[in-house]
Design a protein around this motif. Sequence first.
Motif, short mmCIF file in Angstrom:
data_model
loop_
_atom_site.label_atom_id
_atom_site.label_comp_id
_atom_site.label_asym_id
_atom_site.label_seq_id
_atom_site.Cartn_x
_atom_site.Cartn_y
_atom_site.Cartn_z
N MET A 131 21.24 13.20 21.88
CA MET A 131 21.14 12.34 21.32
C MET A 131 22.22 10.52 21.94
N VAL A 132 23.21 10.87 21.43
CA VAL A 132 24.45 10.39 21.91
C VAL A 132 24.51 10.24 23.11
N ALA A 133 24.03 11.07 23.85
CA ALA A 133 24.73 11.02 25.75
C ALA A 133 23.62 10.31 25.58
N GLY A 134 22.11 10.14 25.37
CA GLY A 134 21.40 9.09 25.28
C GLY A 134 20.04 9.58 26.46
N PHE A 167 23.53 9.26 11.46
CA PHE A 167 24.14 9.04 13.06
C PHE A 167 25.37 8.12 12.57
N ALA A 222 32.02 12.21 17.72
CA ALA A 222 30.78 11.65 18.69
C ALA A 222 30.34 10.37 18.56
N LYS A 243 31.43 8.02 17.00
CA LYS A 243 32.23 6.77 17.01
C LYS A 243 31.48 6.30 17.97
N TYR A 244 31.43 6.84 19.52
CA TYR A 244 30.77 6.27 20.27
C TYR A 244 29.81 5.15 20.61
N GLY A 245 28.98 4.98 19.77
CA GLY A 245 27.86 4.40 19.27
C GLY A 245 27.04 5.54 19.54
N ALA A 246 25.93 5.83 17.98
CA ALA A 246 24.76 6.91 18.20
C ALA A 246 23.64 6.62 17.98
N PRO A 247 22.29 7.18 18.98
CA PRO A 247 20.97 5.91 18.20
C PRO A 247 20.95 6.12 17.27
N PRO A 248 19.61 5.86 16.40
CA PRO A 248 18.59 6.65 15.30
C PRO A 248 18.31 8.02 15.94
N GLU A 287 29.09 0.17 24.85
CA GLU A 287 28.68 1.65 23.92
C GLU A 287 28.50 1.20 22.73
N SER A 345 30.64 1.29 18.49
CA SER A 345 31.33 2.13 19.71
C SER A 345 32.52 1.69 19.35
N TYR A 378 29.39 14.33 25.78
CA TYR A 378 28.37 13.17 25.72
C TYR A 378 28.76 11.88 25.79
#
Lengths: 581, 581
Positions: free
Chosen positions: A204-207, A487, A516, A518-523, B68, B105, B128
């Motif tokens: 999910m973090v990967a998109g 998240f 992970a 740290k870099y923009g995790a989506p809900p 990001e 991010s 990720y």
Amino acid sequence: MHRSHNCGELNIKNINQEVVLSGWVQNIRDLGGMIFIDLRDRYGITQLTVDINQNENLFQKAKNIGREFVLKINGIVQERTNKNKKINTGEIEIIVNKINILSESETPPFTIEENTDGGEEMRLKHRYLDLRRKTMSENIILRHKIAQETRNFLIRNNFLEIETPFLIKSTPEGARDFVVPSRLNKGFFYALPQSPQTFKQLLMVAGFDRYFQLVKCFRDEDFRADRQPEFTQIDCEMSFVEEEDIYSVFSQYVKNIIKEIGGEEIKEIPKMTFAESIDLYGSDKPDLRFDLKIKNIDSICKNKGFNVFDKSENISALCLKGNSGISRKILDSLTEFVKSPQIGGSGLIYIKCNLDGSLKSSIDKFFNESDLKNIQNMCDAKKDDIIFIICGGYKKTKQIIGDLRIELIKRFQIEPKNKFAPVWITDFPLFDFDKEKQQLHAMHHPFTAPKNEDVEKLNTAPEEAIAQAYDIVLNGQEIGGGSIRIFDRKTQNKIFELLGLSENEIKSKFGFLLEAFKYGAPPHGGIAFGFDRICAIMSNEKSIRDVIAFPKNNSGKDLMIDSPSLIDDDQLKDLNIKLSE
Amino acid sequence: MHRSHNCGELNIKNINQEVVLSGWVQNIRDLGGMIFIDLRDRYGITQLTVDINQNENLFQKAKNIGREFVLKINGIVQERTNKNKKINTGEIEIIVNKINILSESETPPFTIEENTDGGEEMRLKHRYLDLRRKTMSENIILRHKIAQETRNFLIRNNFLEIETPFLIKSTPEGARDFVVPSRLNKGFFYALPQSPQTFKQLLMVAGFDRYFQLVKCFRDEDFRADRQPEFTQIDCEMSFVEEEDIYSVFSQYVKNIIKEIGGEEIKEIPKMTFAESIDLYGSDKPDLRFDLKIKNIDSICKNKGFNVFDKSENISALCLKGNSGISRKILDSLTEFVKSPQIGGSGLIYIKCNLDGSLKSSIDKFFNESDLKNIQNMCDAKKDDIIFIICGGYKKTKQIIGDLRIELIKRFQIEPKNKFAPVWITDFPLFDFDKEKQQLHAMHHPFTAPKNEDVEKLNTAPEEAIAQAYDIVLNGQEIGGGSIRIFDRKTQNKIFELLGLSENEIKSKFGFLLEAFKYGAPPHGGIAFGFDRICAIMSNEKSIRDVIAFPKNNSGKDLMIDSPSLIDDDQLKDLNIKLSE
């Protein structure tokens, strides 16, 4: 190819055709001058006939054929005089003109019939023979169909099937991990996944947005009835969703399976909170095929001078319809059931609503007719019903009366209202409090988000926080569960701390996940279904063993291949390990 | 739901619609009074605009957004003045009226762009993030599609998807097994499957007829470039078939994948014997996208007084078109290539067919013009071509010139004739003879049947027996292989004996299979495809790492989760094992 047709497809339209069939001898009957053979394959059974008058050599050859031989035969399709309307091929038979015995067979150790004479151990040892039995092969084929329905549904809904690794890292939480020593990194170990939980979150973090996988998972548990050390999960995760989105997509999924596989239309899958489910059914896995609701009768039972009630936190009642006449003996055995160690009750109170309108109870000493009438009314009990009452601490009382409910359904063979009764159980507590160790445990798992309105409680009263977690229950069995995930690093760290993990443990076990984030995790949130369990329910089997091609027994052993087994000293040496004395 | 649409679907038809989008900030440009944000998700990129004149607060908020970040925005779809015809959403933009920062991010450790500045180690550690790059996410999505095409094809052809166990028994043959200590059966071990070989054969004995599975397999090998300790196999098996049936079904499969995924129609997949492939291409994995065939020129080269040729078992030649003018330097470096340790040649002979019709060779001393002309003719060499010659023992010569062929294709960037060139390689030898250990090894695996006409050779000259075994090769890479299996105890036992297994070893390792063959085993055969390899070829990737979501590096380590890792002493104790000193 060793056949022109399979054993399930020839019919009246094929009359006079020359055919080649291959399969197993299900049955062979020698009627003197005629031999009938039932030839079986995955698709069906076709009757072969060999006539002494047509070909004596062939007849003599056929005489030496036994059950489970593998034959390839050539012959002509002919209409039967004695038709069998029950099977597809029942109107025809094959006049055999050539027999090729592809494989002989010794007499199998048990009969390959619907009702076999083989014990479970013997059948597991010769699983390949047990799988020849019709129910077993039908179960495996149904499993295949459920897998395809599942994939088709998810793919229609834009889910991507993505494989996650099997050689991962040991992070013992709850159940034990199976570990795999690394030969190239001496002293280090991989672990087999209990679930792909963190990987699907990283997807999910990967998109990837919508992920699924039918995937083997592993749990090194002390074996209990109907648990397998390896089992299959339908693992799903979605981004940019809230609880309602999960309910909407996966209600469709469950309805789809029940329709396509079970043949029933379900309009809507109801939702019930965990608290409500415990209160009404004494379980978070309520079997809603049966009405039989638990009533709280505290309000009208207390302060009547009955000490047992008065000191109880809860008084719960169940009304069993049409059984006011049950014998003393049955009542006693139900009381014994309640008092058995696995249930743990201290007794069972009853009120019989007799056919003549009178009431007879085990608490007549403390309650007069009008009190009992009140209870009767509160329980919606009619003439000929019997009311059972359990009291004590709330949690224990609900568990006992919940177990009693299931027992009554079984014992009195109560008719289910419907074939399939799915229900969502929602609003689980976030934590379970272990009083002995004075330690919180994650009720679901440590990645579960609290309800937005309960985030503050993590600081004040974490044991009261409600989670964005849910189970889906079908016919009284949990078939899936999941949650909306945390998240953000801050909340995730807070949860790990509440669970008693040290900073070092957090870093070594879950550092990559926090990194992970740290870099923009989506809900995101998801669910995992127990695929074996779904297959068992849809096949009407009690045990998941019966829907797994090669299961292990209750001690985790594969009796067929005789595994686990000893390994060579050389292998141990290579792996840099020794057995302890 | 955090969005009304995804970032890849809005276009001119949606003008003036109110929409909610969620996604990652791919790019943000502040043009003074206007901020443009490219919002990315799995489906595409949509341009957002924030205008200082419309909403100053929003503009200030937007100023603090970085790459990001995960945003949820509300806005109105508007036609763009500056249209981008290259992307679906290029005709519109969103006038943002609300921004919700779902996640911030930090600056990623490498740029999330097509051409990233991150080294492989860094990218594996933050997989990720690497998976957010377009090529990588497209690879994973293509893999999903190939999996579905595969399943759909096999299911249309009546194959059943059946799961086989992961916790099996160690039977080290060839590669090493990964093992799993059993906690409940102390001192005993499970092993992870190198392939489900024996299980799929048992499914045939059970009568399932056509089986498949996309399944993880495990090999504890010393790591080499582009090997993974866990990899995915498309595993298939069929009953009542002969070699031709396998070719027919799986040619269809490969053609289907090449058509649906690669967009090319293949008429027929050619077949070539192992011997022919070695002779013509110096390899059993010939890349048939390139003509470049090896010629045997022994007949015209021997007895000309050139001792090197005269004592050679084989003299092989390759004709490289249009390169007679290559420099001394290039010739020297090709000679060096041939003489390098991994190739193992002793030298390289050439004949240049000059543009003026003259011939110039490194063997002018021994061959006159007419001899060289003969070689030229035999090699179909024209003006401006150059012929390379290797000689020596047959096997070694073919290997060297085969390797040279691949090197020439690479170095001279020879244009492929077609995009996809699949070929079946058939008639493999049954055994490989290890001269050192004076021991036969199974070329394929010990369950492979010899050709019917070679069964007798098992007793007389087993090393000469040809197997009913085949590989399928695509663009010079083996993508699958299989065989018709032995299905009788006698032959299977004989093979085990020839492979040097004692009666005890046979019984403890394969007793269950021989036992199964007692009860009517059907003739059967199958194939397994390397799914990762197929995905890599179809994605145009050199390494299978680039088509696996979470691969290990070349030392078998998962750099992201830092695995393998140490485990607790308690865990070791539970498992009854100790580390060796």
